[in-house]
Design a protein around this motif. Structure first.
Motif, short mmCIF file in Angstrom:
data_model
loop_
_atom_site.label_atom_id
_atom_site.label_comp_id
_atom_site.label_asym_id
_atom_site.label_seq_id
_atom_site.Cartn_x
_atom_site.Cartn_y
_atom_site.Cartn_z
N LEU A 47 0.87 -1.36 -0.16
CA LEU A 47 -0.13 0.08 0.01
C LEU A 47 0.88 1.11 0.05
O LEU A 47 2.03 1.28 0.42
N ALA A 48 0.25 2.31 -0.63
CA ALA A 48 1.02 3.64 -0.91
C ALA A 48 1.95 3.71 -2.13
O ALA A 48 2.60 4.79 -2.56
N VAL A 49 2.34 2.57 -2.49
CA VAL A 49 3.32 2.49 -3.84
C VAL A 49 2.65 3.33 -5.01
O VAL A 49 3.43 3.91 -5.85
N THR A 55 -6.20 1.83 -4.26
CA THR A 55 -7.62 1.73 -4.56
C THR A 55 -8.15 0.20 -4.36
O THR A 55 -9.26 -0.21 -3.84
N ALA A 56 -7.37 -0.58 -5.24
CA ALA A 56 -7.62 -1.95 -5.27
C ALA A 56 -7.52 -2.44 -3.81
O ALA A 56 -8.57 -3.54 -3.41
N SER A 57 -6.69 -2.38 -2.87
CA SER A 57 -6.38 -2.65 -1.58
C SER A 57 -7.41 -2.16 -0.51
O SER A 57 -7.82 -2.94 0.22
N PHE A 58 -7.70 -0.78 -0.73
CA PHE A 58 -9.00 -0.51 -0.04
C PHE A 58 -10.16 -1.12 -0.23
O PHE A 58 -10.77 -1.56 0.64
N ASP A 59 -10.40 -1.58 -1.41
CA ASP A 59 -11.84 -2.20 -1.64
C ASP A 59 -11.72 -3.46 -1.24
O ASP A 59 -12.68 -4.03 -0.59
N CYS A 75 6.82 6.07 -0.07
CA CYS A 75 6.32 6.22 -1.42
C CYS A 75 5.13 7.39 -1.31
O CYS A 75 4.76 7.97 -0.23
N ALA A 76 5.07 7.86 -2.41
CA ALA A 76 4.38 9.06 -2.58
C ALA A 76 2.78 9.21 -2.09
O ALA A 76 2.47 10.26 -1.74
N TRP A 77 2.47 8.07 -2.37
CA TRP A 77 0.79 7.87 -1.92
C TRP A 77 0.44 7.81 -0.56
O TRP A 77 -0.71 7.36 -0.08
N LEU A 78 1.49 7.75 0.48
CA LEU A 78 1.10 7.55 2.03
C LEU A 78 0.09 8.35 2.42
O LEU A 78 -0.74 7.87 3.36
#
Lengths: 290, 290
Positions: A47-49, A55-59, A75-78
């Motif tokens: 996650l965060a990569v 979005t796939a993991s949150f779902d 990673c940038a999406w932290l």
């Protein structure tokens, strides 16, 4: 009782702070279940990569298609993951401690000040691309600085990590790196995923205490699984579960422009691979892997 | 003669190292054109911030729909841009010197060691989200360290920058930051974009030499342009070009899942905005803006 930490065996152990129990009970008993229970953790990595992975993991987390996941702090999406964590305090989110930056087009550096961790950096100032290269260059004391900073940074953005593991297994490459990892995990009272190092098993076992638990089996897709038999691989894994605690590690994502670019020229754990993992428990599907 | 650097006026100046020429010639003459020539640079900002921005910008550069662009060195997709630069040595790629990290879900820190640039960082260790906040906190000597490191890092990954500008104009916020920016640009012999600061114009002009050139006009879309009149805005700008050197600054991207997530809750310069900019000169279209 909530399973705050997850599986492993065959190749992997899990050390988990579950309170003092006698080591002669089964893992299931120590977790509060009948002795012959089949317990399964399905864990999403990375996650965060990328937004596509998030979005796939949150779902999957929201639908309980996975019940645990871990986050790449550099990673940038932290902050996207931190927002999810804030809105889903029940989500079992650990840290995928990251000492490598493996993709061609899309890279990251350490969280710690670069001049405090120079052995972690390649010539362009990013983390090393390959795990063995990283392990051969990284000084254990600098790895310790970086992983402590990753934990502190996650906490600073509002994440309360439930466990630790190691991206690309870099912290499992040498006993010295493993020792740092175990020390930091114990300091933070966090369960942590760990491997059985060939010839080094006794060193790992010496780190076990009555508070730690060894997980019984560990499953992950590999390049030998044909794309057309992806779902069968997981279905058979679940059908053949044995008593004890099993962990399935998955890599979820959408096979879209972003993820195709992130994973350029690397089909293993690539964009289509992650879509296949995601498709095993698709949105709206009644059957999850749990 | 190749126009290696780009425009500005009204609000902006451009200082460009074009060789020693008398300041009493027109910009067009100093660039080797007839005195009343209409010269246009179309410049794409923000390369490396997202794959979506990169692919749209690479396409526009390749088709000459834009003829200049600048790169955000701290962002994760820098090596994707470096690969493009290697394969397109003719591309006019400068550095969009970056001292802010403005999006909610997707953030970045400095390239320099964090402990050498603490005034650049917010509480989570990222660059400040807003330009005025950044300018009020940043120590000029730390800004200098960071922008020098951004230039060196770009060179380290194989980029040969043709010019400098400032993401979100942070380096134009105070005379002290501007002075650092001008000093570094002169040290690297790179043309640089610069604003006319109210009341501070004399300070800026004092930095001009016979080697610098002031650009004549500057055009950028703004939130007052209705979405339905986007193309008209640019077409009218080109129809009304005046003699001299004009720069149009655009922000290109595809309105896709990645860019929508990057620009969450921020329609200005957001995902649909960047798609509209891209659509002004669509793939396969015979009319470019040049």
């Amino acid at each position: 009782m909530r399973l705050r930490k997850f599986a492993v065996s065959g190749l992997f152990l899990l050390f988990a702070a579950l309170g003092a129990h006698a080591q002669n009970k089964t893992v299931a008993e120590r977790l509060g279940y009948p002795a012959d229970s089949k317990l399964l953790i399905v864990h999403a990595d990375d996650l965060a990569v990328a937004h596509s992975v998030d979005t796939a993991s949150f779902d999957a987390l929201t639908r309980n298609a996975v019940n645990s996941a871990s986050i790449m702090v550099p990673c940038a999406w932290l902050t996207e993951v931190a927002a999810f964590a804030k809105n889903h305090p029940e989500a079992d989110l650990g840290l995928h401690l990251t000492l490598t930056s493996e993709w061609k087009t899309y890279r990251w550096g350490p969280v710690e000040s670069k001049d405090k961790v120079p052995s972690l950096l390649d010539s362009a100032g990013y983390l090393w691309p390959e795990s063995p290269t990283a392990a051969s260059h990284i000084k254990p004391e600098e790895a310790e600085r970086e992983i402590r900073t990753q934990i502190e940074n996650a906490i600073a953005v509002g994440i309360h990590p439930t466990h630790l593991d190691s991206h690309m297994g870099t912290l499992f490459n040498t006993p010295e790196l493993f020792a740092v990892y175990a020390k930091v995990a114990h300091d933070y009272h966090l369960p942590f995923l760990a491997p059985r190092l060939p010839g080094e098993l006794s060193k790992l076992l010496s780190l076990l205490s009555d508070k730690d638990v060894v997980v019984d089996s560990f499953i992950i897709a590999n390049p030998s699984v044909p794309a057309g038999e992806w779902k069968d691989f997981y279905v058979n894994a679940v059908k053949n579960l044995k008593p004890g605690l099993t962990e399935i590690i998955v890599h979820l994502g959408h096979d879209d422009a972003e993820l195709q670019a992130v994973t350029l020229d690397h089909p293993d754990y690539g964009s289509a691979w992650r879509q296949r993992d995601y498709d095993v428990a698709p949105p709206g599907g009644s059957a999850t892997m749990m």
